[in-house]
Structures are given as structure tokens and as C-alpha cells.
Write an enzyme that holds these catalytic residues in place. Sequence first.
Site, PDB file in Angstrom:
ATOM      1  N   GLU A  57      -5.062  -5.294  10.685  1.00 60.42           N
ATOM      2  CA  GLU A  57      -4.058  -4.254  10.864  1.00 60.42           C
ATOM      3  C   GLU A  57      -4.322  -3.496  12.167  1.00 60.42           C
ATOM      4  O   GLU A  57      -5.159  -2.574  12.193  1.00 60.42           O
ATOM      5  CB  GLU A  57      -4.106  -3.254   9.707  1.00 60.42           C
ATOM      6  CG  GLU A  57      -3.845  -3.875   8.351  1.00 60.42           C
ATOM      7  CD  GLU A  57      -3.307  -2.825   7.378  1.00 60.42           C
ATOM      8  OE1 GLU A  57      -2.200  -3.015   6.880  1.00 60.42           O
ATOM      9  OE2 GLU A  57      -3.999  -1.824   7.153  1.00 60.42           O
ATOM     10  N   HIS A 113      -9.372   0.822   5.134  1.00 56.05           N
ATOM     11  CA  HIS A 113      -8.096   1.021   5.831  1.00 56.05           C
ATOM     12  C   HIS A 113      -8.336   1.943   7.025  1.00 56.05           C
ATOM     13  O   HIS A 113      -9.150   2.862   6.947  1.00 56.05           O
ATOM     14  CB  HIS A 113      -7.074   1.628   4.862  1.00 56.05           C
ATOM     15  CG  HIS A 113      -5.682   1.640   5.417  1.00 56.05           C
ATOM     16  ND1 HIS A 113      -5.278   2.550   6.362  1.00 56.05           N
ATOM     17  CD2 HIS A 113      -4.616   0.839   5.175  1.00 56.05           C
ATOM     18  CE1 HIS A 113      -4.013   2.310   6.677  1.00 56.05           C
ATOM     19  NE2 HIS A 113      -3.587   1.273   5.975  1.00 56.05           N
ATOM     20  N   GLU A 123      -6.770   4.352   8.114  1.00 57.50           N
ATOM     21  CA  GLU A 123      -6.573   5.778   7.830  1.00 57.50           C
ATOM     22  C   GLU A 123      -7.822   6.372   7.185  1.00 57.50           C
ATOM     23  O   GLU A 123      -8.160   7.527   7.426  1.00 57.50           O
ATOM     24  CB  GLU A 123      -5.320   5.963   6.953  1.00 57.50           C
ATOM     25  CG  GLU A 123      -4.055   5.725   7.771  1.00 57.50           C
ATOM     26  CD  GLU A 123      -2.847   5.273   6.985  1.00 57.50           C
ATOM     27  OE1 GLU A 123      -2.863   5.339   5.744  1.00 57.50           O
ATOM     28  OE2 GLU A 123      -1.871   4.843   7.633  1.00 57.50           O
ATOM     29  N   GLY A 159       2.749   1.956  10.738  1.00 57.60           N
ATOM     30  CA  GLY A 159       3.721   3.036  10.598  1.00 57.60           C
ATOM     31  C   GLY A 159       4.470   3.383  11.871  1.00 57.60           C
ATOM     32  O   GLY A 159       5.127   4.422  11.943  1.00 57.60           O
ATOM     33  N   ASN A 207       0.873  -1.185   0.000  1.00 56.66           N
ATOM     34  CA  ASN A 207       0.000   0.000   0.000  1.00 56.66           C
ATOM     35  C   ASN A 207       0.907   1.231   0.000  1.00 56.66           C
ATOM     36  O   ASN A 207       1.524   1.535   1.012  1.00 56.66           O
ATOM     37  CB  ASN A 207      -0.882  -0.039   1.257  1.00 56.66           C
ATOM     38  CG  ASN A 207      -1.697   1.217   1.439  1.00 56.66           C
ATOM     39  OD1 ASN A 207      -1.804   2.047   0.529  1.00 56.66           O
ATOM     40  ND2 ASN A 207      -2.288   1.365   2.617  1.00 56.66           N
ATOM     41  N   TRP A 208       0.961   1.899  -1.136  1.00 60.43           N
ATOM     42  CA  TRP A 208       1.849   3.072  -1.234  1.00 60.43           C
ATOM     43  C   TRP A 208       1.236   4.301  -0.572  1.00 60.43           C
ATOM     44  O   TRP A 208       1.895   5.327  -0.475  1.00 60.43           O
ATOM     45  CB  TRP A 208       2.164   3.362  -2.710  1.00 60.43           C
ATOM     46  CG  TRP A 208       3.234   2.478  -3.289  1.00 60.43           C
ATOM     47  CD1 TRP A 208       3.826   1.408  -2.693  1.00 60.43           C
ATOM     48  CD2 TRP A 208       3.855   2.608  -4.582  1.00 60.43           C
ATOM     49  NE1 TRP A 208       4.765   0.846  -3.529  1.00 60.43           N
ATOM     50  CE2 TRP A 208       4.799   1.570  -4.693  1.00 60.43           C
ATOM     51  CE3 TRP A 208       3.683   3.483  -5.654  1.00 60.43           C
ATOM     52  CZ2 TRP A 208       5.592   1.394  -5.840  1.00 60.43           C
ATOM     53  CZ3 TRP A 208       4.462   3.305  -6.793  1.00 60.43           C
ATOM     54  CH2 TRP A 208       5.412   2.277  -6.881  1.00 60.43           C
ATOM     55  N   LYS A 209      -0.047   4.219  -0.217  1.00 64.44           N
ATOM     56  CA  LYS A 209      -0.737   5.369   0.379  1.00 64.44           C
ATOM     57  C   LYS A 209      -0.570   6.597  -0.518  1.00 64.44           C
ATOM     58  O   LYS A 209      -0.540   6.459  -1.733  1.00 64.44           O
ATOM     59  CB  LYS A 209      -0.224   5.614   1.801  1.00 64.44           C
ATOM     60  CG  LYS A 209      -0.213   4.347   2.656  1.00 64.44           C
ATOM     61  CD  LYS A 209       0.013   4.612   4.100  1.00 64.44           C
ATOM     62  CE  LYS A 209       0.130   3.298   4.836  1.00 64.44           C
ATOM     63  NZ  LYS A 209       0.114   3.439   6.281  1.00 64.44           N
ATOM     64  N   GLY A 236       4.927   1.214   4.545  1.00 65.70           N
ATOM     65  CA  GLY A 236       6.235   1.843   4.315  1.00 65.70           C
ATOM     66  C   GLY A 236       7.232   0.959   3.590  1.00 65.70           C
ATOM     67  O   GLY A 236       7.950   1.420   2.686  1.00 65.70           O
ATOM     68  N   SER A 246       3.610  -2.475  10.294  1.00 64.77           N
ATOM     69  CA  SER A 246       5.061  -2.508  10.509  1.00 64.77           C
ATOM     70  C   SER A 246       5.713  -3.833  10.111  1.00 64.77           C
ATOM     71  O   SER A 246       6.656  -4.299  10.770  1.00 64.77           O
ATOM     72  CB  SER A 246       5.400  -2.146  11.964  1.00 64.77           C
ATOM     73  OG  SER A 246       5.016  -0.821  12.233  1.00 64.77           O
TER      74      SER A 246
HETATM   75  C1  PEP Z   1      -0.654  -0.045   6.190  1.00 64.95           C
HETATM   76  O1  PEP Z   1      -0.896   1.149   6.239  1.00 64.95           O
HETATM   77  O2  PEP Z   1      -1.445  -0.790   5.595  1.00 64.95           O
HETATM   78  C2  PEP Z   1       0.540  -0.534   6.830  1.00 64.95           C
HETATM   79  C3  PEP Z   1       0.565  -1.771   7.187  1.00 64.95           C
HETATM   80  O3  PEP Z   1       1.571   0.366   7.025  1.00 64.95           O
HETATM   81  P1  PEP Z   1       3.043   0.032   7.597  1.00 64.95           P
HETATM   82  O4  PEP Z   1       3.504  -1.245   6.962  1.00 64.95           O
HETATM   83  O5  PEP Z   1       3.873   1.213   7.177  1.00 64.95           O
HETATM   84  O6  PEP Z   1       2.908  -0.102   9.079  1.00 64.95           O
END
Ligand code: PEP
Length: 246
Positions: A162, A92, A94, A168, A8-10, A229, A207
Site C-alpha cells: 500500500e 497499516h 496509518e 485515500g 478495511n473500514w478503518k 473507502g 485507491s
Molecule cells: C487502506 O487504507 O488500506 C486503503 C487502501 O484505503 P483506500 O482504498 O481508501 O485508499
Amino acid sequence: MKKLAAGNWKMNGTRAALAEAQALTAAHPAPACEMLLCPPATLVAALAAQAKGTALMTGGQDCHPKASGAHTGDISAPMLKDAGATHVILGHSERRADHGETDALVKSKAEAALAAGLIAIVCLGETEAQRDAGTTLQVIGTQLDGSIPAGATAANLVIAYEPVWAIGTGRTPTLAEIAEVHAFLRARLQGLIGAEAAGTRLLYGGSVKPSNAAEIFAVPHVDGALVGGASLKAADFGTIVAALSA
Ligand code: PEP
């Protein structure tokens, strides 16, 4: 079941970032797992075109519940499909936090995704306060019950667990905590979609990095990862793809 490494590049990446996807497909021409990148909407068509003929699939990060209409700034599931996407991330944390998305809205978006022929990746997860309060399974169960689209099957639905506090932050649940949630999700899903639950991919996200991927992937009922990330760099995401292919 083939495992799935989903990135997921967001809200990251301009056309220059497509070079990372190019490097990824060059380094992993035939991984044993499925490999997916979900770039910003502006890059979906370009990535899908670039990745044609490779093992890399392209996904969106959100879609509107309606197929078309007066919804300025939104993108529909048929539009993503037309641009070359095969998947779309929905619900998600976010988007649940920044855009007030409810389980009912996520469900309607997931139904739009299925109607358009996309695979819906439905995200669930507890906040830190909810985990501290001991309500993780209750929260996740409610999200699952409310977000799963009608007509879900192992082929058109992926669930991503998640924990909000792990996204993050560099922090992850213990392997036992991940195992507990994933076993719970598998059982709860069986009550919702019956035998299809056994083949539905349950991703862990939060993460995931090259350094912890292998141990997380060894946890029962972890069928892949949703990676933020660490999906931005081909070398990092490639290491995660390799861990999942092992
Ligand atoms: C995400 O936002 O889906 C995610 C898992 O982010 P990260 O790997 O950066 O924690």
C-alpha cells in the site's frame, strides 16, 4: 491460490453499517475470490455473527503482541479470534504513522496473530518522498524483512503493498510500478519463507475503486486488494469482488 478482496473500514461504522455487509453477502453469495471485511473492533463480533454461513469473513484492524494483560484500550489476537475474526490487518501505514509502529512491533503482533490462529495481513508501503527519491524497493524490502512473523506460511500470511501516498487520495501507481513492486515482493519473500512464497497472497491497496479494479487485478503477482473507502458501500466493494472473481 484463491484471490482475496479485503475491506478495511478503518474508524467508520456503527451497527447501522452492518446493513452494507448484509447487502454484500446477498449480492455475492458465492464469489470465486475470498471476501473479507475488517470493521472497527466494536463491530467484529456482530459482523462475524451476521456473516456466519455466508462467504464473508471478518477481520480485525490491529492486535496487541500480548495475549492478555494490563494494556488499557488494546485488543489481543485471541480476543479477535474469540469474537469470530479469521484475519487481522497489521502494520497499516496509518498505524505506523499515528502510533509509531515499527517493523519489530508489527512482527511481534503478527506472531501473536499466528499463535491465536489468525491470518496476518501485513501492510507495507513507501511514502511519496521515498518514491520520489527512488528508494521504494529498498524501503519495502526492509519493511518486509523486519515485519514477517516467524512461522509464516502461504496459509497464515498475506502481504498488502500500500503506497502511503495512494491511500485515500484517488491516486495510484502506474500498472508498471505495481508490477515492479509485486514481482520484487514475491522474490524477496522467497528468500524469507522459501517455497511458501509462491502461494502467499500479495494484495495491492491504495485507491482501489470499481473503475480501476479490473486493470490492477490483471497485473502479475497481484492476488487481490486491500480496499479502504470503496469497501464501505456494498455496491462498490461488490464490484471489486466481481472484478477479482472474473
Ligand atoms: C487502506 O487504507 O488500506 C486503503 C487502501 O484505503 P483506500 O482504498 O481508501 O485508499
